[in-house]
Design an enzyme around this catalytic site. Structure first.
Site, short mmCIF file in Angstrom:
data_model
loop_
_atom_site.label_atom_id
_atom_site.label_comp_id
_atom_site.label_asym_id
_atom_site.label_seq_id
_atom_site.Cartn_x
_atom_site.Cartn_y
_atom_site.Cartn_z
N LYS A 275 0.84 -1.20 0.00
CA LYS A 275 0.00 0.00 0.00
C LYS A 275 0.88 1.25 0.00
O LYS A 275 2.01 1.21 0.48
CB LYS A 275 -0.86 0.02 1.28
CG LYS A 275 -1.99 -0.99 1.31
CD LYS A 275 -2.80 -0.87 2.59
CE LYS A 275 -3.91 -1.89 2.65
NZ LYS A 275 -4.98 -1.69 1.64
N ARG A 349 -10.13 -11.58 1.86
CA ARG A 349 -10.95 -12.65 1.29
C ARG A 349 -10.21 -13.98 1.31
O ARG A 349 -10.83 -15.03 1.35
CB ARG A 349 -11.43 -12.24 -0.12
CG ARG A 349 -10.35 -12.13 -1.13
CD ARG A 349 -10.79 -11.33 -2.36
NE ARG A 349 -10.84 -9.88 -2.09
CZ ARG A 349 -11.23 -8.99 -2.97
NH1 ARG A 349 -11.63 -9.35 -4.18
NH2 ARG A 349 -11.23 -7.70 -2.66
N1 BES Z 1 -8.14 -3.83 4.44
C1 BES Z 1 -8.31 -3.41 3.09
C2 BES Z 1 -9.62 -2.67 2.85
C3 BES Z 1 -9.77 -1.35 3.54
C4 BES Z 1 -9.48 -0.18 2.87
C5 BES Z 1 -10.28 -1.26 4.83
C6 BES Z 1 -9.66 1.03 3.48
C7 BES Z 1 -10.44 -0.04 5.46
C8 BES Z 1 -10.14 1.11 4.78
C9 BES Z 1 -8.30 -4.64 2.17
O1 BES Z 1 -7.50 -5.69 2.57
C10 BES Z 1 -7.78 -4.18 0.85
O2 BES Z 1 -6.64 -3.79 0.80
N2 BES Z 1 -8.61 -4.22 -0.17
C11 BES Z 1 -8.24 -3.81 -1.46
C12 BES Z 1 -8.77 -4.83 -2.44
C13 BES Z 1 -8.25 -4.65 -3.83
C14 BES Z 1 -6.76 -4.94 -3.89
C15 BES Z 1 -9.01 -5.57 -4.74
C16 BES Z 1 -8.87 -2.45 -1.74
O3 BES Z 1 -9.98 -2.20 -1.30
O4 BES Z 1 -8.19 -1.63 -2.34
MN MN Z 2 -5.49 -5.48 1.92
#
Ligand code: BES
Ligand code: MN
Ligand code: ZN
Length: 497
Positions: A275, A349
């Site tokens: 990230k 997931r």
């Molecule tokens: N934990 C994150 C989702 C999240 C984002 C929670 C912001 C709280 C605040 C999750 O694991 C994630 O990174 N999801 C990705 C999925 C994508 C790579 C398909 C996302 O939402 O960007």
């Molecule tokens: Mn994630």
């Protein structure tokens, strides 16, 4: 904090702070506690109302000193807004705001008047519960890592003042359990990830089990390997912290047991698909779903709810260590389904795939999973509303009703079969991302593959797990959503409500 029930008039109460309520378009001097106290205060409330300083609008809190005219130190009049829109939620939030205001002045105790106008039409037990939740939720602070420059101010005690002692006591007892459970989940989620590792998370669950009589079971990585949990263990591979698969059981009724499954990523760096640095610290809260299901079963044990509920939390970090899974890898979950990893940041997931398959193996039904799963859900619904996706619309409605009762907003997103297309893979049974559009839904579609035919609701709380500022019963930081919805749902199933 001690919360007591008492009957009697607010006008003769000796607390430091007496909280009373007013609604809008009410002539405040003419009705309820405001009217009762107006005479003792030599018409001060009528005068404030006449000058537009006391309107009863929502979020308004007017503080008036008694100056010896009545036995309390001051009265706080909390506005509830339009009488037609009056709800337990409004009362909960108004109480929280008034309690915080009282605390901001000085140490002292509170009395909260809940009988008579403008609350006369409502059930006193439900109102006592709402104000109890309001006080405990609104006064929550996470300050264990702060070195105070001066001692923080505290509310030293609370009395709920009404007409029916038995109803008040029941409402206070239930409200305290629901609020304490929410605050327990907030504590876990607010904890930094160097403190709340998967090991520490499991330890806190074990302590809760010892305090409440829950059964506690832990699967170590070796146990998960024997079960074939390749998706969950894949995520854990990039971290030095051992993953812990936490199971808590409340046995209060007949089989089958409900299954609550919560995402327990104690820190989500994104893994190899790392990230951006900006605000990555928020990902210490990526275990909020796990915290919520643990807190909820703890509350059901404390309430002695006549129902069986099992909470499952796959806990791990998502880190980019040398052993980490990489985009393009193929993992096999415990139900034998293979997964192509497109993005290692879609880790929630992956761990839920094994946790849901495990819940199925235990024949838990229905299944409710709770996860900070997708930024897409936060984009779709904002930070106010939790997303709901389900394979059983009736069950979805039951959860939404529980959410309404709890004061937690939930809205359904569709699960049309056309969305399945997005997660088809050419090298495995399914892939772990479905592209930019409809990201919350395609994530749910992925989970559905591991739920199979079991009635199931998925709650995506990526938008609602954290609050930017204090507002009513919500305080800055972890919200504790959807602990109270889960408890209400289980109580409803148990035949209480
Ligand atoms: N934990 C994150 C989702 C999240 C984002 C929670 C912001 C709280 C605040 C999750 O694991 C994630 O990174 N999801 C990705 C999925 C994508 C790579 C398909 C996302 O939402 O960007
Ligand atoms: Mn994630
Ligand atoms: Zn995550």
């Amino acid at each position: 904090m001690q919360i007591e029930a008492a009957t009697g008039s607010p006008a003769s109460n000796t607390a430091d702070n007496v909280i009373i309520f007013a609604v809008r378009s009410d002539a405040p001097s003419a009705r309820g506690a405001v009217g009762e106290l107006d005479a003792a205060f030599d018409g001060a409330f009528s005068a404030l109302a006449a000058d537009g300083e006391l309107t009863g609008k929502r979020d308004e809190i007017v503080a008036v000193h008694a100056l010896g005219k009545a036995p309390m130190k001051r009265v706080l009049i909390a506005g509830l807004g339009e009488p037609a829109a009056l709800s337990l939620d409004t009362i909960r939030n108004a109480t929280a705001g008034a309690a915080r205001r009282a605390r901001s002045f000085a140490d002292g105790n509170l009395a909260i008047a809940v009988s008579g106008d403008p609350l006369a039409g409502l059930d006193e037990e439900a109102v006592a519960e709402a104000v109890t939740e309001g006080v405990l939720l609104g006064l929550y602070r996470f300050d264990r890592h702060l070195t105070p420059s001066q001692p923080p101010r505290n509310v030293t005690g609370v009395t709920v003042l009404g007409a029916h002692a038995a109803k008040l006591k029941r409402g206070i007892a239930t409200g305290a359990v629901l609020a304490d459970a929410t605050n327990f989940a907030r504590d876990l989620a607010n904890e930094p990830s160097n403190v709340l590792t998967p090991t520490e998370f499991a330890g806190r669950a074990q302590t809760l089990a010892e305090e409440t009589g829950l059964e506690y079971e832990l699967l170590e990585e070796a146990d998960a390997a024997k079960l074939g949990m390749g998706a969950y263990l894949g995520v854990a591979k990039g971290s030095h912290e051992p993953a812990k698969f936490i199971i808590l059981r409340h046995r209060g009724g007949a089989a089958p047991a409900l299954g609550f499954v919560g995402k327990g990523v104690t820190f989500d760096s994104g893994g190899i698909s790392i990230k951006p640095a900006n605000n990555m610290g928020a990902m210490k809260q990526d275990m909020s779903g796990g915290a919520a299901v643990i807190a909820a079963v703890g509350a059901l044990a404390r309430l002695g709810a006549p129902i069986n509920v099992t909470a499952i939390v796959p806990a791990t970090e998502n880190m980019p260590g040398g052993g980490a899974i990489k985009p393009g890898d193929v993992l096999t979950a415990m139900n034998g389904k293979t997964i192509e990893v497109i993005n290692t940041d879609a880790e929630g997931r992956l761990i839920l795939a094994d946790a849901l398959a495990y819940a199925n193996r235990l024949e838990l039904s229905p299944l409710i999973d709770v996860a900070t799963l997708t930024g897409a859900c936060a984009v779709a619904l904002g930070t106010i509303t939790t997303g709901l996706m389900t394979n059983d619309d009736e069950l979805g409605d039951e959860i939404r009703t529980a959410g309404k009762r709890a004061g937690e907003k939930i809205w359904a997103l569709p699960m049309f079969e056309e969305y399945d297309e997005a997660i088809k893979s050419s090298v495995a049974d399914v892939k772990n991302t479905g592209g930019r559009y409809g990201g919350a839904i395609t994530a749910a579609k992925f989970l559905a593959k591991f739920v199979e035919d079991t009635p199931w609701v998925h709650l995506d709380m990526a938008g609602t797990d954290d609050a930017e500022k204090d507002s009513g019963a919500t305080v800055k930081g972890a919200t504790g959503v959807p602990v109270r919805t889960l408890i209400r749902f289980a109580l409803g199933r148990a035949g209480a409500s």
